[in-house]
Design a protein around this motif. Structure first.
Motif, PDB file in Angstrom:
ATOM      1  N   HIS A   1       8.300 -24.967  26.371  1.00  0.00           N
ATOM      2  CA  HIS A   1       7.154 -25.815  26.037  1.00  0.00           C
ATOM      3  C   HIS A   1       6.256 -26.105  27.247  1.00  0.00           C
ATOM      4  O   HIS A   1       5.274 -26.841  27.126  1.00  0.00           O
ATOM      5  N   SER A   2       6.572 -25.538  28.412  1.00  0.00           N
ATOM      6  CA  SER A   2       5.776 -25.791  29.600  1.00  0.00           C
ATOM      7  C   SER A   2       4.464 -25.015  29.560  1.00  0.00           C
ATOM      8  O   SER A   2       4.299 -24.072  28.775  1.00  0.00           O
ATOM      9  N   VAL A   3       3.534 -25.433  30.425  1.00  0.00           N
ATOM     10  CA  VAL A   3       2.234 -24.751  30.491  1.00  0.00           C
ATOM     11  C   VAL A   3       2.400 -23.296  30.898  1.00  0.00           C
ATOM     12  O   VAL A   3       1.785 -22.394  30.323  1.00  0.00           O
ATOM     13  N   PHE A   4       3.250 -23.033  31.897  1.00  0.00           N
ATOM     14  CA  PHE A   4       3.461 -21.670  32.369  1.00  0.00           C
ATOM     15  C   PHE A   4       4.062 -20.801  31.268  1.00  0.00           C
ATOM     16  O   PHE A   4       3.726 -19.621  31.150  1.00  0.00           O
TER      17      PHE A   4
ATOM     18  N   PHE B   1       2.920 -14.060  36.718  1.00  0.00           N
ATOM     19  CA  PHE B   1       3.143 -13.776  35.303  1.00  0.00           C
ATOM     20  C   PHE B   1       4.552 -13.244  35.024  1.00  0.00           C
ATOM     21  O   PHE B   1       5.256 -13.760  34.150  1.00  0.00           O
ATOM     22  N   ILE B   2       4.948 -12.200  35.771  1.00  0.00           N
ATOM     23  CA  ILE B   2       6.180 -11.488  35.429  1.00  0.00           C
ATOM     24  C   ILE B   2       7.430 -12.265  35.820  1.00  0.00           C
ATOM     25  O   ILE B   2       8.468 -12.165  35.157  1.00  0.00           O
ATOM     26  N   VAL B   3       7.335 -13.063  36.880  1.00  0.00           N
ATOM     27  CA  VAL B   3       8.509 -13.833  37.308  1.00  0.00           C
ATOM     28  C   VAL B   3       8.407 -15.281  36.834  1.00  0.00           C
ATOM     29  O   VAL B   3       9.212 -15.755  36.026  1.00  0.00           O
ATOM     30  N   LEU B   4       7.389 -16.013  37.316  1.00  0.00           N
ATOM     31  CA  LEU B   4       7.306 -17.448  37.048  1.00  0.00           C
ATOM     32  C   LEU B   4       7.108 -17.744  35.557  1.00  0.00           C
ATOM     33  O   LEU B   4       7.858 -18.513  34.957  1.00  0.00           O
ATOM     34  N   CYS B   5       6.079 -17.134  34.966  1.00  0.00           N
ATOM     35  CA  CYS B   5       5.783 -17.435  33.564  1.00  0.00           C
ATOM     36  C   CYS B   5       6.875 -16.926  32.626  1.00  0.00           C
ATOM     37  O   CYS B   5       7.212 -17.596  31.645  1.00  0.00           O
ATOM     38  N   GLN B   6       7.424 -15.748  32.939  1.00  0.00           N
ATOM     39  CA  GLN B   6       8.484 -15.222  32.066  1.00  0.00           C
ATOM     40  C   GLN B   6       9.739 -16.101  32.131  1.00  0.00           C
ATOM     41  O   GLN B   6      10.369 -16.377  31.107  1.00  0.00           O
TER      42      GLN B   6
ATOM     43  N   GLN C   1       3.505 -20.879  28.179  1.00  0.00           N
ATOM     44  CA  GLN C   1       2.486 -20.471  27.206  1.00  0.00           C
ATOM     45  C   GLN C   1       1.683 -19.256  27.682  1.00  0.00           C
ATOM     46  O   GLN C   1       1.029 -18.585  26.886  1.00  0.00           O
ATOM     47  N   LEU C   2       1.718 -19.006  28.995  1.00  0.00           N
ATOM     48  CA  LEU C   2       0.972 -17.866  29.548  1.00  0.00           C
ATOM     49  C   LEU C   2       1.724 -16.550  29.445  1.00  0.00           C
ATOM     50  O   LEU C   2       1.175 -15.496  29.754  1.00  0.00           O
ATOM     51  N   TRP C   3       2.999 -16.619  29.055  1.00  0.00           N
ATOM     52  CA  TRP C   3       3.790 -15.393  28.895  1.00  0.00           C
ATOM     53  C   TRP C   3       3.895 -15.044  27.427  1.00  0.00           C
ATOM     54  O   TRP C   3       4.417 -15.817  26.615  1.00  0.00           O
ATOM     55  N   GLN C   4       3.375 -13.887  27.075  1.00  0.00           N
ATOM     56  CA  GLN C   4       3.452 -13.384  25.705  1.00  0.00           C
ATOM     57  C   GLN C   4       4.393 -12.183  25.684  1.00  0.00           C
ATOM     58  O   GLN C   4       4.059 -11.113  26.220  1.00  0.00           O
ATOM     59  N   PRO C   5       5.574 -12.322  25.088  1.00  0.00           N
ATOM     60  CA  PRO C   5       6.556 -11.228  25.109  1.00  0.00           C
ATOM     61  C   PRO C   5       6.025  -9.921  24.544  1.00  0.00           C
ATOM     62  O   PRO C   5       6.427  -8.838  24.988  1.00  0.00           O
ATOM     63  N   ASP C   6       5.108 -10.007  23.566  1.00  0.00           N
ATOM     64  CA  ASP C   6       4.606  -8.762  22.983  1.00  0.00           C
ATOM     65  C   ASP C   6       3.683  -8.013  23.939  1.00  0.00           C
ATOM     66  O   ASP C   6       3.433  -6.821  23.765  1.00  0.00           O
TER      67      ASP C   6
END
Length: 497
Positions: free
Chosen positions: A183-186, A170-175, A188-193
């Motif tokens: 627009h990638s799938v990963f 989450f913190i490295v790859l998705c961010q 979409q899993l990162w929510q900055p808020d």
């Protein structure tokens, strides 16, 4: 019975196995510190440190001291071990479930009180993690009592692996995907808020999986509560809660207090807390060794208490415990110029507190070893008094030193507190349960360690032509040679018996 290395070998092997989960495993978890400190600003990391300090206090309260109580009543011979275990499990399940729902219901007022009005979910996630861990503590205690160290270590390592893997995901790859490939799938899993909330979410998932893996240990622990047994267990264990709370005050109150005692706005105070907490992680090698020793040592001390040479063995254990602690102190301080890269550049202003915190942790480990007297003699209330004395010293010194010296004052508060506790624990222990500790070595090795550290500081400032790693290595080898000369031969002679 003469002094034998057999109990020491058994303790060392148990410590090594538990070390797979608490030292090696936690060290792997410790490698997340660079991820967090390079990805988040000090103020954001300060929020993590603040909530985990609160969770440390809750963890002590929500286990009710029943881990140690379980060991005591299981081996006392007066009660059925199965009934002791079932009572422990049911009580922890009821207490933790009830508190979770209460805090879930009042999450917003609690968040307002903690000055995190916009993030009440942090409160819910934190109490959920603590409740799951407290319930799991009973199963882990049974694994330790049954000498199932490998299963204990395996479950701990799986929990840590999930924590590390999901954190990196989450913190490295998705961010990074969110930043570079929105627009990638990963992405979409990162929510900055959510931000640092991912730290809590990942921990919650890991704790949940751990409890599922411990499910087989609960099958014999849901048969009801023996209330007479519970009263006796609580009479023994509740003073240990006081001791545990006092210990958490000594270990973690600084991280909760910095936000409120520093004379700046909340955001700046949280940034200072983040710097302090990140630098505190550089002393974690010492903490991890102490934790691993504690896991193996507590059941060992109880099990070996009736041996004729128990006190001599306890003295020998403490001697080697001190040697390892001073080695770790030197390892980190002599190579601090390398260890500093485990935290982000924004956090390195606080590196000067690392030697102070390491020295404080040496005293903490010494205090833990010396405090075995009140557990073996059932003087838990007196032991609680010693811990409360330390807590009072911590509160007073934090109150005085933090507003004046910032996080430097918090580090010195640790050192002052543990110094007093070591002195008081030693003298009370010698009165109630005398152990022939070798004071020359217990004082000598810390003095040698401080002398070598001071020598290193002088050499690195005056002999600039010599690489720092050269002087560091030579001084560390010198310490190892001294240990081999003064204690290695003695241990070798014992081995030949």
């Amino acid at each position: 019975m003469s002094i034998s290395t057999n109990p020491l070998k058994r303790l060392a092997s148990q410590t090594a196995i538990y070390g797979l989960s608490s030292v090696i495993g936690r060290f792997l978890n410790y490698l997340l510190v660079p991820v967090l400190t390079y990805q988040f600003a000090p103020a954001e990391y300060g929020v993590i440190a603040e909530f985990y300090a609160y969770m440390g206090f809750l963890a002590v309260v929500l286990t009710l001291g029943l881990e140690t109580g379980y060991f005591r009543f299981r081996t006392a011979g007066h009660d059925d071990p199965q009934r002791v275990y079932a009572t422990t499990v049911r009580v922890l399940l009821v207490i933790n479930s009830g508190l979770f729902f209460a805090i879930w219901y009042w999450q917003q007022p609690i968040a307002d009180l903690l000055r995190h009005t916009q993030r009440p979910e942090y409160v819910v996630w934190a109490i959920a993690i603590v409740a799951l861990d407290a319930i799991g503590a009973a199963a882990f205690a049974r694994l330790r009592a049954d000498n199932q160290a490998l299963r204990f270590a395996g479950i701990k390592l799986i929990e840590i692996g999930i924590n590390i893997g999901l954190s990196l995901f989450f913190i490295v790859l998705c961010q990074q995907a969110f930043v570079n490939q929105s627009h990638s799938v990963f992405a979409q899993l990162w929510q900055p808020d959510v931000g640092i909330g991912y730290v809590f979410i990942v921990n919650l998932v890991a704790s949940s999986v751990k409890l599922l893996l411990l499910a087989p240990q609960f099958k014999d622990g849901l048969h009801g509560i023996d209330y007479d047994l519970l009263r006796r267990m609580l009479r023994y264990s509740l003073p240990l809660v006081m001791i545990g709370l006092a210990g958490i005050v000594n270990e973690m109150l600084d991280r909760a207090a910095l936000k409120y005692l520093l004379p700046f706005d909340d955001q700046t105070n949280l940034a200072q807390l983040g710097i302090y907490s990140a630098c505190y992680k550089l002393s974690v090698l010492m903490t991890l060794f102490i934790q691993a020793f504690r896991y193996a040592g507590e059941p060992f001390f109880f099990a070996y208490a009736k041996a004729s040479d128990a006190r001599q063995v306890y003295a020998l254990v403490l001697n080697w415990f001190m040697i390892v602690c001073i080695f770790l102190f030197l390892l980190v301080t002599l190579y601090l110029n390398i260890f500093q890269y485990f935290i982000g550049a924004a956090y390195r202003d606080g590196l000067s507190i690392v030697p102070i915190l390491l020295a404080a942790n040496v005293l903490l480990g010494l205090s833990i070893n010396l405090s075995i007297w009140y557990k073996l003699t059932d003087h838990t209330l007196l032991g609680a008094t010693v811990a409360l004395l330390g807590a009072v010293i911590t509160i007073i010194t934090l109150w005085i030193l933090i507003p004046r010296y910032g996080y430097q004052g918090a580090a010195w508060a640790h050192l002052l507190c543990y110094s007093v506790m070591v002195i008081v624990s030693y003298y009370l222990g010698q009165h109630f349960y005398p152990v022939p500790y070798d004071l020359r070595r217990l004082f000598g090795y810390p003095i040698v360690g401080l002398m070598l550290y001071t020598t290193h500081q002088i050499l690195t400032k005056t002999w600039l032509i010599i690489p720092q790693w050269v002087t560091s290595t030579l001084l560390l080898i010198l310490f190892i040679a001294m240990v081999a000369w003064f204690d290695g031969r003695h241990l070798w002679r014992l081995q030949q018996r």
